[in-house]
Design a protein around this motif. Structure first.
Motif, PDB file in Angstrom:
ATOM      1  N   GLU A  29       0.874  -1.174   0.000  1.00  0.00           N
ATOM      2  CA  GLU A  29       0.000   0.000   0.000  1.00  0.00           C
ATOM      3  C   GLU A  29       0.909   1.221   0.000  1.00  0.00           C
ATOM      4  O   GLU A  29       1.986   1.209   0.595  1.00  0.00           O
ATOM      5  CB  GLU A  29      -0.849  -0.029   1.277  1.00  0.00           C
ATOM      6  N   ILE A  30       0.480   2.285  -0.669  1.00  0.00           N
ATOM      7  CA  ILE A  30       1.280   3.514  -0.705  1.00  0.00           C
ATOM      8  C   ILE A  30       0.702   4.515   0.281  1.00  0.00           C
ATOM      9  O   ILE A  30      -0.510   4.754   0.299  1.00  0.00           O
ATOM     10  CB  ILE A  30       1.283   4.116  -2.125  1.00  0.00           C
ATOM     11  N   ARG A  31       1.570   5.064   1.117  1.00  0.00           N
ATOM     12  CA  ARG A  31       1.198   6.163   2.008  1.00  0.00           C
ATOM     13  C   ARG A  31       2.267   7.226   1.882  1.00  0.00           C
ATOM     14  O   ARG A  31       3.460   6.914   1.849  1.00  0.00           O
ATOM     15  CB  ARG A  31       1.130   5.702   3.472  1.00  0.00           C
ATOM     16  N   THR A  32       1.858   8.461   1.825  1.00  0.00           N
ATOM     17  CA  THR A  32       2.845   9.537   1.700  1.00  0.00           C
ATOM     18  C   THR A  32       2.523  10.673   2.661  1.00  0.00           C
ATOM     19  O   THR A  32       1.382  10.839   3.086  1.00  0.00           O
ATOM     20  CB  THR A  32       2.882  10.097   0.267  1.00  0.00           C
ATOM     21  N   LYS A  33       3.544  11.399   2.983  1.00  0.00           N
ATOM     22  CA  LYS A  33       3.414  12.651   3.721  1.00  0.00           C
ATOM     23  C   LYS A  33       4.656  13.466   3.422  1.00  0.00           C
ATOM     24  O   LYS A  33       5.701  12.916   3.047  1.00  0.00           O
ATOM     25  CB  LYS A  33       3.220  12.435   5.220  1.00  0.00           C
ATOM     26  N   ASP A  34       4.532  14.757   3.557  1.00  0.00           N
ATOM     27  CA  ASP A  34       5.687  15.621   3.316  1.00  0.00           C
ATOM     28  C   ASP A  34       6.571  15.626   4.548  1.00  0.00           C
ATOM     29  O   ASP A  34       6.107  15.895   5.657  1.00  0.00           O
ATOM     30  CB  ASP A  34       5.236  17.047   2.979  1.00  0.00           C
ATOM     31  N   VAL A  35       7.838  15.305   4.342  1.00  0.00           N
ATOM     32  CA  VAL A  35       8.820  15.289   5.422  1.00  0.00           C
ATOM     33  C   VAL A  35       9.943  16.241   5.025  1.00  0.00           C
ATOM     34  O   VAL A  35      10.427  16.204   3.888  1.00  0.00           O
ATOM     35  CB  VAL A  35       9.379  13.854   5.643  1.00  0.00           C
ATOM     36  N   ASN A  36      10.338  17.086   5.945  1.00  0.00           N
ATOM     37  CA  ASN A  36      11.446  18.006   5.704  1.00  0.00           C
ATOM     38  C   ASN A  36      12.710  17.201   5.412  1.00  0.00           C
ATOM     39  O   ASN A  36      13.093  16.335   6.193  1.00  0.00           O
ATOM     40  CB  ASN A  36      11.631  18.880   6.959  1.00  0.00           C
ATOM     41  N   GLU A  37      13.345  17.466   4.282  1.00  0.00           N
ATOM     42  CA  GLU A  37      14.511  16.690   3.875  1.00  0.00           C
ATOM     43  C   GLU A  37      15.835  17.398   4.161  1.00  0.00           C
ATOM     44  O   GLU A  37      16.838  17.168   3.482  1.00  0.00           O
ATOM     45  CB  GLU A  37      14.392  16.292   2.400  1.00  0.00           C
ATOM     46  N   ASP A  38      15.842  18.242   5.190  1.00  0.00           N
ATOM     47  CA  ASP A  38      17.100  18.860   5.623  1.00  0.00           C
ATOM     48  C   ASP A  38      17.966  17.812   6.306  1.00  0.00           C
ATOM     49  O   ASP A  38      17.449  16.847   6.880  1.00  0.00           O
ATOM     50  CB  ASP A  38      16.830  19.998   6.618  1.00  0.00           C
ATOM     51  N   TYR A  39      19.262  18.014   6.251  1.00  0.00           N
ATOM     52  CA  TYR A  39      20.203  17.130   6.935  1.00  0.00           C
ATOM     53  C   TYR A  39      21.358  17.973   7.460  1.00  0.00           C
ATOM     54  O   TYR A  39      21.592  19.088   6.972  1.00  0.00           O
ATOM     55  CB  TYR A  39      20.692  16.015   5.994  1.00  0.00           C
ATOM     56  N   PRO A  40      22.086  17.476   8.463  1.00  0.00           N
ATOM     57  CA  PRO A  40      23.191  18.257   9.032  1.00  0.00           C
ATOM     58  C   PRO A  40      24.240  18.596   7.978  1.00  0.00           C
ATOM     59  O   PRO A  40      24.606  17.744   7.152  1.00  0.00           O
ATOM     60  CB  PRO A  40      23.781  17.327  10.104  1.00  0.00           C
ATOM     61  N   ALA A  41      24.720  19.820   8.001  1.00  0.00           N
ATOM     62  CA  ALA A  41      25.697  20.297   7.017  1.00  0.00           C
ATOM     63  C   ALA A  41      27.003  19.507   7.071  1.00  0.00           C
ATOM     64  O   ALA A  41      27.697  19.376   6.056  1.00  0.00           O
ATOM     65  CB  ALA A  41      25.974  21.785   7.227  1.00  0.00           C
ATOM     66  N   ASP A  42      27.336  18.969   8.240  1.00  0.00           N
ATOM     67  CA  ASP A  42      28.607  18.240   8.378  1.00  0.00           C
ATOM     68  C   ASP A  42      28.462  16.739   8.094  1.00  0.00           C
ATOM     69  O   ASP A  42      29.419  15.978   8.230  1.00  0.00           O
ATOM     70  CB  ASP A  42      29.200  18.458   9.766  1.00  0.00           C
ATOM     71  N   LEU A  43      27.287  16.305   7.663  1.00  0.00           N
ATOM     72  CA  LEU A  43      27.059  14.896   7.348  1.00  0.00           C
ATOM     73  C   LEU A  43      27.794  14.550   6.049  1.00  0.00           C
ATOM     74  O   LEU A  43      27.689  15.280   5.061  1.00  0.00           O
ATOM     75  CB  LEU A  43      25.559  14.643   7.192  1.00  0.00           C
ATOM     76  N   ALA A  44      28.542  13.446   6.058  1.00  0.00           N
ATOM     77  CA  ALA A  44      29.246  13.014   4.850  1.00  0.00           C
ATOM     78  C   ALA A  44      28.226  12.752   3.745  1.00  0.00           C
ATOM     79  O   ALA A  44      27.141  12.216   4.002  1.00  0.00           O
ATOM     80  CB  ALA A  44      30.059  11.752   5.130  1.00  0.00           C
ATOM     81  N   ALA A  45      28.567  13.107   2.520  1.00  0.00           N
ATOM     82  CA  ALA A  45      27.641  12.980   1.385  1.00  0.00           C
ATOM     83  C   ALA A  45      27.082  11.570   1.269  1.00  0.00           C
ATOM     84  O   ALA A  45      25.895  11.382   0.991  1.00  0.00           O
ATOM     85  CB  ALA A  45      28.346  13.399   0.095  1.00  0.00           C
ATOM     86  N   ILE A  46      27.909  10.574   1.502  1.00  0.00           N
ATOM     87  CA  ILE A  46      27.503   9.172   1.361  1.00  0.00           C
ATOM     88  C   ILE A  46      26.480   8.756   2.435  1.00  0.00           C
ATOM     89  O   ILE A  46      25.786   7.753   2.294  1.00  0.00           O
ATOM     90  CB  ILE A  46      28.755   8.260   1.375  1.00  0.00           C
TER      91      ILE A  46
END
Length: 191
Positions: A29-46
């Motif tokens: 079943e598909i369920r969706t909601k909008d989630v803020n996709e911010d992440y810490p600036a110091d997080l490694a790209a990978i």
């Protein structure tokens, strides 16, 4: 269809993820909601894609009853720079031009969870593009409008067919879901 002990929820608007999961034999079943996709600036790209997959899952977990939840995120990485979805034509053009004639990484993060367990995985594929002319980039963006795709391209579309000169890793990961890893976790932990 594969039988799981509990109903499977795919928390994704991506038609490609829906298609891949269905092709792998799962009913969901598909369920969706909008989630803020911010992440810490110091997080490694990978680490960005698995971080975002878990963040999306955390938004749904309190609402789960007996279900299994699958969330995912895919990013393109060039020179440790994360390329998400382009906002417009110009941003899409810049992204493809940046990858033109070069190798980049496509990293997908997936979180599969229920009330008692959580599995966070990632998969990375290395893609090399030929050098694209400005006309080729314009043709692709104008005709395929890749604004809902990380890195402004879909490997299954014209640009992938004509422009990928080398690939190391899973094709399906680049399409949006490392199906082989998802399948193993679902079959080995939730069946």
């Amino acid at each position: 269809m594969m039988n799981l002990y509990s109903p499977l929820i795919l928390a994704s608007k991506s038609p490609r993820r829906q298609q891949l999961l269905k092709a792998a034999g799962f009913d969901f079943e598909i369920r969706t909601k909008d989630v803020n996709e911010d992440y810490p600036a110091d997080l490694a790209a990978i680490e960005v894609a698995p971080f975002l997959a878990q963040k999306k899952a955390d938004a749904f977990l309190p609402e789960l009853d007996n279900e299994i939840l699958l969330t995912a995120d895919t990013v393109v990485i060039v020179d440790e720079q994360v390329l998400g979805k382009p906002a417009d034509y110009n941003e899409a053009f810049e992204m493809i031009e940046l990858m033109s004639g070069r190798t980049h990484l496509v990293c997908s993060g997936v979180c599969i969870a229920d009330k008692s367990q959580k599995h966070i995985i990632s998969d990375t594929t290395e893609i090399t593009f030929k050098t694209f002319s400005k006309d080729e980039i314009d043709y692709y963006i104008t005709n395929y409008k890749p604004y809902d795709k990380a890195g402004a391209y879909g490997i299954q579309e014209w640009i992938g067919m004509t422009g990928v000169t080398a690939m190391s890793g899973s094709f399906y990961n680049v399409a949006g879901l490392p199906v082989h890893k998802v399948y193993d976790i679902l079959i080995n932990n939730f069946q």
